[in-house]
Design an enzyme around this catalytic site. Structure first.
Site, mmCIF file in Angstrom:
data_model
loop_
_atom_site.group_PDB
_atom_site.id
_atom_site.type_symbol
_atom_site.label_atom_id
_atom_site.label_comp_id
_atom_site.label_asym_id
_atom_site.label_seq_id
_atom_site.Cartn_x
_atom_site.Cartn_y
_atom_site.Cartn_z
ATOM 1 N NE ARG A 187 -10.053 10.888 9.965
ATOM 2 C CZ ARG A 187 -9.360 10.149 9.243
ATOM 3 N NH1 ARG A 187 -9.850 9.009 8.735
ATOM 4 N NH2 ARG A 187 -8.199 10.497 8.910
ATOM 5 C CE LYS A 218 -9.190 2.963 3.693
ATOM 6 N NZ LYS A 218 -9.383 4.431 3.392
ATOM 7 C CG ASP A 272 -12.102 3.931 6.006
ATOM 8 O OD1 ASP A 272 -11.638 4.853 6.907
ATOM 9 O OD2 ASP A 272 -11.940 4.084 4.986
ATOM 10 C CG HIS A 278 -1.773 1.356 1.396
ATOM 11 N ND1 HIS A 278 -2.770 1.438 0.589
ATOM 12 C CD2 HIS A 278 -1.581 2.594 1.964
ATOM 13 C CE1 HIS A 278 -3.337 2.646 0.803
ATOM 14 N NE2 HIS A 278 -2.536 3.221 1.671
ATOM 15 C CB SER A 314 -8.567 5.489 7.819
ATOM 16 O OG SER A 314 -8.884 5.649 6.592
#
Ligand code: URA
Ligand code: CA
Length: 433
Positions: free
Chosen positions: A168, A187, A161, A82, A183
């Site tokens: 947010r 995922k 999320d 990621h 967050s």
């Protein structure tokens, strides 16, 4: 339990229990806790922070707010990568076939997303015919056979999320390290990875502009991953300027092909080798990072990484000839050279500004409805530290419109040329595991 008491507890700097955190996430997902209470809680977290244990509990609760993907039918340790996001980040296109050819299973679920250029799926779709609309069974069969496949995301992952991130966004609470870390990690965990390699970017084009913040985000995410039973490593890499030269979907696909041949930009190649080595080690295919790196260098040299991209493309309906003939990728109607107005050294390229220059050509989506033009984008001819003479090209613009004024203006605004010799920034700042 009452939400008001939990807001008060966090406001006063106390630590919430796992049960209390689960109560908050479940209640918010089911609309039992209203936005105004969740906003107050998020602001309390923003100011008070969270312990590592609280962050792990928050992540776990978000994972279980929706579907989770079961990849157990795929043989081997599934390692996901990621990136926290940057400009012209072509690493996934290189890494997926690269580590797959070293035997690491890459089962990628991907989205399209908003941004300067498209997401991984858009970039892959620059290969004519390439499709991510495959069944789950076919996806698993392909990963078992080729070690790599990409599928479009359909499952309802981490609904908590989605809700909390939107909240947010409008309550000035995005920039909280425990909230960002949970967050992102939720995922990754929900999509079934056994192990995770994080590329945390820092610099002007990154979410985390300051190195210390990037380090703290990386440390928190690695701790969450390891605490929840997935081996996790993080590499902190530079985003003060774009990675590689290409910014645009087909242009980045071409750059990925060059890189897999061992002829790519130095920074992109190096980052892929570093991230890839961590993936190979986490997958148990090598004992040490050095051993992993030499495996990856070998598959680049002997052509098997490139052959793997070809097999991957062909298995998902893409035209395999593109790999040898990248001129078959979508091509823009016009190219335009943006030339230096003075001689000197490139001392800065504001990454998000130059990203926007690509976006205004149509390389990325401003809204979910925008159409992407796969052919357009930029190729940087000079990067930080390079010498340039007046009249030499800084950037080549690939456009489908004759009018590139807005794009060109943004390119000039993003480049700084100075008389003093400037060094290129370091590529990698730190590694954590
Ligand atoms: N990216 C995410 O997915 N979540 C955040 O909170 C910030 C960036
Ligand atoms: Ca790039």
């Amino acid at each position: 339990m009452r939400m008001v008491d939990l807001i008060e507890k966090k406001r006063d700097g106390e630590t919430l229990t796992n049960e209390e955190i689960k109560f908050i996430v479940d209640g918010y997902t089911k609309d039992e806790i209203p936005d105004y209470q969740m906003s107050a809680w998020a602001m309390a977290v923003f100011f008070r922070g969270m312990t590592d244990e609280e962050s792990a509990a928050l992540t776990d609760a978000i994972v279980h707010s929706g579907d989770t993907i079961d990849l157990s039918a795929i043989e081997g340790t599934k390692v996901d990568k990621h990136s926290t996001g940057g400009v012209g980040d072509t690493t996934t296109l290189v890494l997926a076939p690269l580590v797959a050819s070293a035997g690491v299973p890459v089962a990628k679920m991907s989205g399209r997303g908003l941004g300067h250029t498209g997401g991984t799926i858009d970039k892959l779709e620059a290969i004519p015919g390439f499709s991510v609309e495959i069944s789950n069974d076919r996806f698993i069969e392909l990963v078992n056979r080729n070690k790599v496949a990409v599928i479009g995301q359909t499952a309802d992952l981490t609904p908590a999320d989605k809700k909390l991130y939107s909240l947010r966004d409008v309550t000035a609470t995005v920039n909280s390290i425990p909230l960002i870390a949970s967050s992102i990690m939720s995922k990754k965990l929900a999509s079934g990875a056994d192990a995770i390699v994080l590329d945390v970017k820092t610099g002007s084009g990154a979410f985390m502009k300051e190195l210390d913040d990037a380090k703290e985000l990386a440390r928190t995410m690695v701790k969450i991953g390891n605490d929840l039973g997935r081996n996790t490593s993080a590499v902190i890499s530079d985003m003060t300027q774009p990675l590689g030269y290409a910014i645009g979907n087909a242009l980045e696909m071409k750059e990925a092909i060059d890189t897999l041949k061992g002829q790519g930009p130095e920074d992109l190649t190096e980052l892929c080798l570093v991230l890839g080595s961590h993936m190979v080690v986490l997958a148990g295919k090598a004992e040490t990072l050095e051993e992993a790196r030499s495996m990856l260098e070998n598959v680049m040299k002997d052509g098997s990484a490139l052959a793997h991209l070809k097999k991957f493309a062909e298995s998902q309906n893409g035209d395999p000839d593109v790999i040898e003939h990248p001129e078959k990728l979508p091509q823009a109607a016009y190219t335009y050279e943006v030339k230096a107005k003075e001689s000197g050294y490139v001392s800065g390229i504001v990454a998000d500004k130059i990203g926007t220059a690509a976006m205004v050509l149509g390389a990325g989506r401003a809204t979910k409805q925008s159409e992407i033009d796969l052919a357009v984008g930029l190729v940087l001819r000079r990067k930080i530290g390079d010498r340039v003479e007046e009249g030499e090209t800084l950037v080549t613009v690939h456009s489908n419109s004759e009018n590139t004024d807005d794009c060109v203006k943004r390119i000039y605004e993003s480049y700084t040329i100075s008389q003093d010799k400037t060094d290129a920034p370091p590529l990698i700042y730190d590694v954590m595991k």
